[in-house]
Design a protein around this motif. Sequence first.
Motif, PDB file in Angstrom:
ATOM      1  N   SER A  25       0.838  -1.191   0.000  1.00  0.00           N
ATOM      2  CA  SER A  25       0.000   0.000   0.000  1.00  0.00           C
ATOM      3  C   SER A  25       0.871   1.238   0.000  1.00  0.00           C
ATOM      4  N   THR A  26       0.369   2.307  -0.602  1.00  0.00           N
ATOM      5  CA  THR A  26       1.082   3.587  -0.619  1.00  0.00           C
ATOM      6  C   THR A  26       0.421   4.613   0.294  1.00  0.00           C
ATOM      7  N   THR A  27      -0.335   4.136   1.272  1.00  0.00           N
ATOM      8  CA  THR A  27      -1.102   5.050   2.127  1.00  0.00           C
ATOM      9  C   THR A  27      -0.434   5.274   3.477  1.00  0.00           C
ATOM     10  N   ALA A  28       0.881   5.034   3.575  1.00  0.00           N
ATOM     11  CA  ALA A  28       1.566   5.207   4.858  1.00  0.00           C
ATOM     12  C   ALA A  28       1.485   6.656   5.326  1.00  0.00           C
ATOM     13  N   HIS A  29       1.286   6.831   6.619  1.00  0.00           N
ATOM     14  CA  HIS A  29       1.203   8.179   7.199  1.00  0.00           C
ATOM     15  C   HIS A  29       1.824   8.140   8.579  1.00  0.00           C
ATOM     16  N   MET A  30       2.584   9.166   8.912  1.00  0.00           N
ATOM     17  CA  MET A  30       3.162   9.260  10.246  1.00  0.00           C
ATOM     18  C   MET A  30       3.407  10.725  10.588  1.00  0.00           C
ATOM     19  N   THR A  31       3.524  10.981  11.877  1.00  0.00           N
ATOM     20  CA  THR A  31       3.828  12.327  12.349  1.00  0.00           C
ATOM     21  C   THR A  31       5.332  12.448  12.529  1.00  0.00           C
ATOM     22  N   LEU A  32       5.939  13.378  11.813  1.00  0.00           N
ATOM     23  CA  LEU A  32       7.385  13.524  11.856  1.00  0.00           C
ATOM     24  C   LEU A  32       7.821  14.304  13.092  1.00  0.00           C
ATOM     25  N   ASP A  80      -0.716  10.438  -7.159  1.00  0.00           N
ATOM     26  CA  ASP A  80       0.564  11.144  -7.222  1.00  0.00           C
ATOM     27  C   ASP A  80       0.958  11.697  -5.858  1.00  0.00           C
ATOM     28  N   ALA A  81      -0.013  12.231  -5.127  1.00  0.00           N
ATOM     29  CA  ALA A  81       0.285  12.782  -3.802  1.00  0.00           C
ATOM     30  C   ALA A  81       0.691  11.675  -2.831  1.00  0.00           C
ATOM     31  N   GLN A  82       0.028  10.533  -2.904  1.00  0.00           N
ATOM     32  CA  GLN A  82       0.399   9.409  -2.040  1.00  0.00           C
ATOM     33  C   GLN A  82       1.813   8.919  -2.343  1.00  0.00           C
ATOM     34  N   TYR A  83       2.131   8.841  -3.631  1.00  0.00           N
ATOM     35  CA  TYR A  83       3.477   8.403  -3.993  1.00  0.00           C
ATOM     36  C   TYR A  83       4.519   9.442  -3.573  1.00  0.00           C
TER      37      TYR A  83
END
Length: 450
Positions: free
Chosen positions: A257-264, A426-429
């Motif tokens: 999946s390309t939907t990874a999200h995290m708080t930096l 494109d934004a996810q990638y």
Amino acid sequence: MGISIWLANCHRSRVTLGKLLLLPLLPAALLVAQTPVDAAMPAEPAPQQAAAAHGSSELRLTLDDALAMARRNSPRLHEALAATQRGQAAVQTARAYTNPNVEVFQGRQYARPIKTPGTPGLLQHYAGYQTIEIPSERSARRKAAESIAASARAAERGVGLNVMADTQRAFYEALKRQEQIKQARENLTLVEDLRRRVEVEVNVGEKGKLELTRAEAELARARFAVNSAQIEYASAIAILRALIAAPADANLIPTGSTTAHMTLPALDMLRDQVLTAHPAVAQSEAELNASRSTLDREKALRIPQPTAFAEFENQPDLRYWRAGITVPIPLWDRRRGQIADAKAAISQANATLDQRRLELVSALERAYEQYQLADQQVTSLEAGSLRAAESAVEAAKSAYRFGERGIVEVLDAQRVLQSVRGDLLDAQYARQSALIDLEELGALTPGARP
């Protein structure tokens, strides 16, 4: 080794090694494009059908599988490991003492016709020589070799980060192309359905032929989009295959999946972490230490290195031994050129270290900002534009079924939806690529992100 080895792929999202190996692998990967575009959409992308038709084995790849194969098979990693081994061998060479020299002569002595001739007989001569090393020169030589070995180890870590980042980019590029094929096929299915409806309506006289012409033009456009997506997918698979050195007969099916999200974390914290732990900085520091040790060695070599010798000679009528020492006189060469070169090397190493730090900070700030912007764009598209576009398509389709709207309105709504989906992909990638860049820079621990 230049800083581009470390940062080239942080500045852009293309895979240089894959492109170098793309040509010999592309024909096998282009089997993807042979799947008919008007077939029903399969559960997986088109490569499965091509694989079945040609008898190739299917290899489903997760990201961890791809990274493991890259670690085992990457020639770049093998090359970096060999460089490290050479550095370790150089340390052993620097620690070795100078070997002694041994002379053995044997011959015969003959008497000459003079009043007191020598006694004829066997003549033997034995001698040995040993260079006496200067302790400060030996220590500096060893430190320089150890610093070069440390530089090679840091370079190996940097190449490892680069290979892992390239593999991840290629893997997610393939996932992106998979999703593009899926979206293109969904659009093709909708256009085919609309075209069939319009054809029926034209045949019964409810619509004019212009409507059918529009539908057929849109159908051709949708088929072309599917074919284009399949070709792009084939190219992405070829690059991935080259990076992980996958078997040529294996049909790669990336899954993920390309939907990874995290708080930096805060940027200042990441900046300190990168400047402290990145292999490029460690390599430059090791090269700087090696240059300093080389300068110390050149200065120490101004001190003459004496050579001790001892010899024994056995003549027919006498024998003798003697010992001594040979000291070179630094009369003409005071190693001024070598010392000046070593000083210039230190200045060059300092400048390289500063430049690498500047480039690392610049790459970090760019990747950090890219992630923030891409994440905001993904959130905005998912929460607003995508839902609105999907609702518009459903409304247009319903209105078309009841005769309240024409096919043009449905096609326009579908184009808007496809555009929004493409922007979201494109934004996810871009977000995923930014995370990979941060990992390559050492700001994030590989495997720590979702």
